[in-house]
Write a protein that holds these residues in place. Structure first.
Motif, PDB file in Angstrom:
ATOM      1  N   GLN A   6       0.828  -1.211   0.000  1.00  0.00           N
ATOM      2  CA  GLN A   6       0.000   0.000   0.000  1.00  0.00           C
ATOM      3  C   GLN A   6       0.860   1.257   0.000  1.00  0.00           C
ATOM      4  N   VAL A  10       0.414   3.867  -2.978  1.00  0.00           N
ATOM      5  CA  VAL A  10       0.037   5.266  -2.770  1.00  0.00           C
ATOM      6  C   VAL A  10       1.080   6.195  -3.385  1.00  0.00           C
ATOM      7  N   THR A  57     -12.203   6.613   4.400  1.00  0.00           N
ATOM      8  CA  THR A  57     -11.410   5.443   4.743  1.00  0.00           C
ATOM      9  C   THR A  57     -11.153   5.370   6.238  1.00  0.00           C
ATOM     10  N   SER A  63      -5.798   6.095   4.747  1.00  0.00           N
ATOM     11  CA  SER A  63      -5.648   7.541   4.842  1.00  0.00           C
ATOM     12  C   SER A  63      -6.430   8.070   6.041  1.00  0.00           C
ATOM     13  N   ASN A  64      -7.388   7.271   6.541  1.00  0.00           N
ATOM     14  CA  ASN A  64      -8.194   7.657   7.714  1.00  0.00           C
ATOM     15  C   ASN A  64      -8.767   9.053   7.543  1.00  0.00           C
ATOM     16  N   ALA A  65      -9.450   9.232   6.423  1.00  0.00           N
ATOM     17  CA  ALA A  65      -9.968  10.555   6.089  1.00  0.00           C
ATOM     18  C   ALA A  65     -11.310  10.442   5.385  1.00  0.00           C
ATOM     19  N   CYS A  67     -12.805  11.533   2.265  1.00  0.00           N
ATOM     20  CA  CYS A  67     -12.238  11.968   0.977  1.00  0.00           C
ATOM     21  C   CYS A  67     -13.224  12.834   0.200  1.00  0.00           C
ATOM     22  N   SER A  89      -5.750   9.596  -4.149  1.00  0.00           N
ATOM     23  CA  SER A  89      -4.868   9.014  -3.142  1.00  0.00           C
ATOM     24  C   SER A  89      -5.608   8.781  -1.837  1.00  0.00           C
ATOM     25  N   CYS A  90      -6.471   9.702  -1.465  1.00  0.00           N
ATOM     26  CA  CYS A  90      -7.255   9.549  -0.245  1.00  0.00           C
ATOM     27  C   CYS A  90      -8.158   8.324  -0.344  1.00  0.00           C
ATOM     28  N   GLN A  93      -6.229   4.821  -0.660  1.00  0.00           N
ATOM     29  CA  GLN A  93      -5.475   4.296   0.481  1.00  0.00           C
ATOM     30  C   GLN A  93      -6.470   3.739   1.495  1.00  0.00           C
TER      31      GLN A  93
END
Length: 169
Positions: A6, A10, A57, A63-65, A67, A89-90, A93
């Motif tokens: 990963q 990324v 995510t 990315s724990n975001a 998006c 990318s967000c 991931q």
């Protein structure tokens, strides 16, 4: 098993997106979406299903975001996205907290199927009748858990395009 991969994946997203934008420079428009190889519990509530496009995510290595929102106003990105590299990318991931029961071909069939593309469904508006559909798989293991055969999986994508095999890559 994908943690090391990963990180590399990324890092390659900017080149992937740049190449995609270059190849599609003459296209009127395009839609870009990310799915996972199983149900994704970190996605937007109501869209944690197999085949739902990723808009947020979570978990280890992700990315724990959140998006989204995407410029399209939907759960997919398009040519109007001001920073497609960052948004892709967000969403891409997704991390390593997924199930070991991976079935990417099954998830792909659902992603382009009528259930997730109908009005009010998670992928509404992503699949267009008049557009080329390009599917790209990135995986470390062969798909051993999706039901069916490669010919049946290909046919499911062609069926999603109303039988037009020239509109599928």
């Amino acid at each position: 098993s994908m943690l090391d991969e990963q990180v590399t994946l990324v890092q390659s997203f900017p080149d992937f997106v740049t190449e995609m934008q270059t190849k599609l420079a003459d296209a009127d428009s395009y839609h870009v979406g990310v799915i996972t190889s199983d149900a994704y519990p970190f996605n937007q509530p109501g869209c944690t299903l197999d085949g739902a496009l990723v808009s947020q995510t979570g978990g280890a290595g992700a990315s724990n975001a959140v998006c989204a929102p995407f410029a399209s106003g939907k759960r997919w990105m398009d040519e109007t996205e001001p920073n497609l590299n960052a948004k892709f990318s967000c969403a891409g991931q997704v991390g390593t907290s997924g199930s070991g029961d991976e079935h990417p071909m099954y998830a792909m069939q659902l992603a382009v199927g009528p259930g997730l593309n109908g009005i009010g469904a998670c992928n509404e508006g992503f699949l267009r009748k008049d557009a080329l559909l390009m599917v790209t798989f990135i995986a470390t293991n062969p798909d051993e858990d999706s039901k069916g055969t490669p010919a049946q999986w290909a046919q499911a994508v062609i069926d999603a395009k109303q039988g037009d095999d020239k509109s599928v890559v």
